[in-house]
Design a protein around this motif. Structure first.
Motif, PDB file in Angstrom:
ATOM      1  N   TYR A  16      28.012 109.989  48.679  1.00  0.00           N
ATOM      2  CA  TYR A  16      29.672 109.302  48.408  1.00  0.00           C
ATOM      3  C   TYR A  16      31.343 110.399  47.743  1.00  0.00           C
ATOM      4  O   TYR A  16      31.698 110.148  48.205  1.00  0.00           O
ATOM      5  CB  TYR A  16      29.690 108.100  48.172  1.00  0.00           C
ATOM      6  CG  TYR A  16      31.157 107.543  48.006  1.00  0.00           C
ATOM      7  CD1 TYR A  16      32.225 107.243  48.514  1.00  0.00           C
ATOM      8  CD2 TYR A  16      31.688 106.420  47.215  1.00  0.00           C
ATOM      9  CE1 TYR A  16      33.766 106.793  49.113  1.00  0.00           C
ATOM     10  CE2 TYR A  16      32.975 105.562  47.256  1.00  0.00           C
ATOM     11  CZ  TYR A  16      33.676 105.668  48.317  1.00  0.00           C
ATOM     12  OH  TYR A  16      34.615 105.479  48.019  1.00  0.00           O
ATOM     13  N   LEU A  20      34.080 112.374  49.190  1.00  0.00           N
ATOM     14  CA  LEU A  20      35.263 112.167  48.656  1.00  0.00           C
ATOM     15  C   LEU A  20      35.762 113.479  48.919  1.00  0.00           C
ATOM     16  O   LEU A  20      37.158 113.956  48.629  1.00  0.00           O
ATOM     17  CB  LEU A  20      35.046 110.933  47.782  1.00  0.00           C
ATOM     18  CG  LEU A  20      35.206 109.339  47.923  1.00  0.00           C
ATOM     19  CD1 LEU A  20      35.605 109.505  46.432  1.00  0.00           C
ATOM     20  CD2 LEU A  20      36.934 109.407  48.187  1.00  0.00           C
ATOM     21  N   MET A  23      37.736 115.358  51.185  1.00  0.00           N
ATOM     22  CA  MET A  23      39.651 114.433  51.633  1.00  0.00           C
ATOM     23  C   MET A  23      40.378 114.939  49.884  1.00  0.00           C
ATOM     24  O   MET A  23      41.432 115.462  50.228  1.00  0.00           O
ATOM     25  CB  MET A  23      38.949 113.026  51.314  1.00  0.00           C
ATOM     26  CG  MET A  23      38.825 112.787  52.702  1.00  0.00           C
ATOM     27  SD  MET A  23      40.655 112.490  53.607  1.00  0.00           S
ATOM     28  CE  MET A  23      41.415 111.419  52.756  1.00  0.00           C
ATOM     29  N   GLY A  42      45.442 111.174  55.264  1.00  0.00           N
ATOM     30  CA  GLY A  42      44.501 109.904  55.307  1.00  0.00           C
ATOM     31  C   GLY A  42      44.125 109.386  56.781  1.00  0.00           C
ATOM     32  O   GLY A  42      43.671 109.469  57.745  1.00  0.00           O
ATOM     33  N   TYR A  45      42.397 112.461  58.946  1.00  0.00           N
ATOM     34  CA  TYR A  45      40.841 111.782  58.723  1.00  0.00           C
ATOM     35  C   TYR A  45      40.612 110.825  59.882  1.00  0.00           C
ATOM     36  O   TYR A  45      38.791 111.171  60.131  1.00  0.00           O
ATOM     37  CB  TYR A  45      40.652 111.196  56.984  1.00  0.00           C
ATOM     38  CG  TYR A  45      39.512 110.056  56.654  1.00  0.00           C
ATOM     39  CD1 TYR A  45      38.320 110.633  56.202  1.00  0.00           C
ATOM     40  CD2 TYR A  45      38.881 108.618  57.427  1.00  0.00           C
ATOM     41  CE1 TYR A  45      37.561 109.799  55.576  1.00  0.00           C
ATOM     42  CE2 TYR A  45      37.792 107.804  56.199  1.00  0.00           C
ATOM     43  CZ  TYR A  45      36.782 109.137  55.568  1.00  0.00           C
ATOM     44  OH  TYR A  45      35.983 108.257  55.939  1.00  0.00           O
ATOM     45  N   VAL A 224      40.385 105.525  51.957  1.00  0.00           N
ATOM     46  CA  VAL A 224      40.146 106.830  50.950  1.00  0.00           C
ATOM     47  C   VAL A 224      40.860 108.259  50.847  1.00  0.00           C
ATOM     48  O   VAL A 224      40.482 108.518  49.778  1.00  0.00           O
ATOM     49  CB  VAL A 224      39.192 107.204  52.627  1.00  0.00           C
ATOM     50  CG1 VAL A 224      38.673 108.806  51.551  1.00  0.00           C
ATOM     51  CG2 VAL A 224      38.401 106.673  53.230  1.00  0.00           C
TER      52      VAL A 224
END
Length: 305
Positions: A16, A20, A23, A42, A45, A224
């Motif tokens: 995880y 992250l 991003m 986002g 993404y 996110v």
């Protein structure tokens, strides 16, 4: 609670965290070099996830979908920078927030118009499906292990790019003094477009990779994005190293908190109540972590004072 289960959850937290990081790395590059708050990160993404799902469904090839996610997100990012973002550099942060929030609405409605309101599903490639036996007898999904490897490989590539290449020198110089490198003959507008497209491609890659673990749907990037902002605040704005460390801290804190807190509360509460209280507190842990880091280091772990 067994040790093997704890190790499995720690691996989930690491996976995880590295997603992250993909991003947050693009977000911190854009903010550090351009001083721009991009709420539409986002949406890039989401675009990567939809591009991968659509191309993989049309061709039956996940790897072509992955390439499409990089191309689509980078192209969308470059187009966004050329048409909208370029006009915001000299504006204050409130204008940047309002403009990029408007872009979220545009991308969301455009994606809904193109793909419909129903979620898409992206299958894990057959070569990466199923578990793999780790030392200690842990059966862990191979795809999640590959995600960890990809995230760490991208981190190594970014460290090399920023620290060892001419483009990296220009990015670091642009972060320190953009007027000076402009005076030295560097095309600052072209540099900004490249940095923005690079950040967009990283976000699209993250969306495509995570899309195989969850449904691909409109609005999937906003939750996110919030966590990515938490990551760069913890790590320090503009720091790739900070983004990596912050992302792993957030991933491990969130995953292990959701696993361990209900178990801890069940020692003196009923199981159902312990699960409810533990889940509620676990969702707060990353923000508590951010507050503690800011108390000790207001600029983040690796940020400038």
């Amino acid at each position: 609670m067994s040790l093997m289960l704890l190790i499995e959850q720690a691996l989930n937290g690491l996976q995880y965290g590295v997603m992250l990081f993909l991003m947050a790395a693009g977000l911190t590059l854009v903010f550090g070099v351009m001083g721009l708050i991009n709420l539409a990160h986002g949406s890039l993404y989401m675009i990567g996830a939809f591009a991968c799902a659509a191309v993989a469904a049309a061709t039956g090839n996940f790897w072509l979908g992955l390439a499409a996610s990089l191309a689509a997100a980078a192209a969308a990012g470059a187009l966004m920078e050329l048409t909208v973002i370029r006009r915001l550099y000299a504006r204050d942060h409130l204008d940047q927030v309002l403009a990029t929030f408007a872009l979220i609405l545009v991308f969301s409605e455009g994606t809904r118009w193109a793909f419909g309101s129903f979620p898409l599903y992206l299958d894990i490639p057959r070569a990466l499906a199923g578990p793999v036996r780790l030392p200690g007898g842990i059966d862990y999904p191979l795809y999640r292990l590959v995600l960890i490897g990809v995230g760490l490989a991208v981190a190594a590539g970014l460290f090399w790019l920023i620290g060892r290449t001419r483009l990296g020198i220009r990015i670091r110089a642009g972060e320190a003094d953009r007027e000076m490198i402009g005076a030295l003959g560097v095309d600052i507008s072209r540099l900004y477009t490249i940095v923005f497209a690079l950040g967009a491609a990283l976000a699209g890659l993250a969306g495509a990779l995570v899309g195989a673990l969850q449904s691909v749907q409109v609005g999937m990037g906003e939750p996110v994005l919030i966590l990515a902002f938490v990551v760069i605040v913890i790590g320090g704005i503009g720091s790739i190293k900070g983004a990596l460390v912050g992302a792993i801290l957030v991933g491990m804190t969130d995953t292990l908190g959701r696993f361990l807190l209900p178990i801890a509360f069940s020692t003196f509460m009923e199981r159902s109540q312990a699960t409810s209280v533990g889940a509620a507190l676990a969702s707060m842990l990353i923000y508590i972590l951010m507050a503690l880091v800011l108390v000790v280091r207001p600029g983040g772990l690796f940020g400038r004072a």
